[in-house]
Design an enzyme around this catalytic site. Structure first.
Site, PDB file in Angstrom:
ATOM      1  CG  ASP A  60      -1.830  -1.160   1.316  1.00  0.00           C
ATOM      2  OD1 ASP A  60      -2.121  -1.737   0.260  1.00  0.00           O
ATOM      3  OD2 ASP A  60      -2.257  -1.501   2.434  1.00  0.00           O
TER       4      ASP A  60
HETATM    5  N1  URA Z   1      -0.937  -5.915   4.194  1.00  0.00           N
HETATM    6  C1  URA Z   1      -1.464  -4.684   4.105  1.00  0.00           C
HETATM    7  O1  URA Z   1      -2.436  -4.377   4.792  1.00  0.00           O
HETATM    8  N2  URA Z   1      -0.931  -3.817   3.246  1.00  0.00           N
HETATM    9  C2  URA Z   1       0.164  -4.107   2.488  1.00  0.00           C
HETATM   10  O2  URA Z   1       0.634  -3.265   1.729  1.00  0.00           O
HETATM   11  C3  URA Z   1       0.708  -5.389   2.597  1.00  0.00           C
HETATM   12  C4  URA Z   1       0.144  -6.274   3.454  1.00  0.00           C
END
Ligand code: URA
Length: 254
Positions: free
Chosen positions: A102
């Site tokens: 993310d």
């Molecule tokens: N879990 C998440 O919530 N976000 C990520 O980017 C990777 C794993």
């Protein structure tokens, strides 16, 4: 391969730019200035130089990036800064992130142009390990840990796969865990913590596919994988073990 494509793949410039550079006589093939972008070259045998500097072609490239916050896991984006743009001159046209983190998540992201390897690493069938350091809003109870580890409902068709939680020592009132998953659902870590009425305050991926994030890489920095690391990745060995063996986990700061 055509000379202009060779130069594009090495990120010397766009197709139009490299065509112009060739016509200006800045590129030599075995010592002779090339005149046509269509010149056929053997990237592994011909000695190709740009402005006198020998160019080294590799079919596949593999970079370990320590993704910083605020950058999107994409090759190109009209509005946002992308992880591939962090590669600067190494940002060959065919590179992409193998998987995604993310925008607000930091840590290990593999950037490559090897589609087959990326596909294998991301396949849900292969259960490639990913270890995250998560700072939480508050501590976890034994019951929370049990639920997280045995698999829980995050609104998908099936519960999450069993995983490993390790609670880190509380520092300055911060509650942090290491979480090793064998799958990679959308926002998985955040959703799993929400499912036990907690919140992820900060999230960093510290290991992927048996490799640990190089602690010398500052956010935004990257380096090529070593031959040994590539072997490990290709063998698909399990991340938690490797990370623990090499002591990453204890070394990570919250
Ligand atoms: N879990 C998440 O919530 N976000 C990520 O980017 C990777 C794993």
């Amino acid at each position: 391969m055509r000379l202009d494509r060779f130069l594009c793949e090495l990120n010397i410039g766009s197709r139009n730019q490299v065509k112009a550079l060739i016509r200006q006589g800045t590129v030599t093939v075995t010592g002779v200035p090339a005149t046509s972008p269509e010149t056929k070259v053997d990237p592994f045998r011909d000695e190709i130089a740009f402005r006198g500097e020998k160019l080294h072609y590799r079919k596949f490239v593999y970079y370990m990036l320590n993704k910083p916050e605020g950058v999107v896991s994409a090759s190109r984006d009209d509005r946002e800064r992308t992880v591939v743009s962090l590669l600067g001159r190494d940002a060959r046209e065919d590179i992409f992130p193998a998987g995604r983190l993310d925008k607000d998540v930091t840590g290990f992201l593999l950037l490559t142009n090897d589609g087959e390897l990326a596909h294998r690493l991301l396949s849900p069938k292969r259960h490639v390990d990913k270890t995250y350091l998560a700072v939480l809003e508050h501590g976890l109870s034994e019951e929370d840990i049990h639920r997280l580890e045995s698999g829980l409902d995050i609104g998908e068709e099936r519960p999450t796969l069993p995983c490993k939680v390790r609670v880190l020592e509380e520092k300055q009132g911060k509650h942090a865990i290491l979480l090793t998953l064998h799958e990679g659902k959308f926002h998985q870590v955040k959703r799993m913590l929400q499912a036990v009425d907690n919140q992820v305050v900060r999230l960093k991926r510290i290991a992927f596919g048996g490799l640990q994030l190089d602690p010398l890489l500052e956010p935004g920095e990257y380096r090529e994988l070593t031959d040994r690391e590539l072997e490990i990745l290709k063998a698909g060995s399990t991340g938690c073990q490797a990370a623990e063996e090499e002591g990453t986990e204890s070394g990570e700061s919250v």
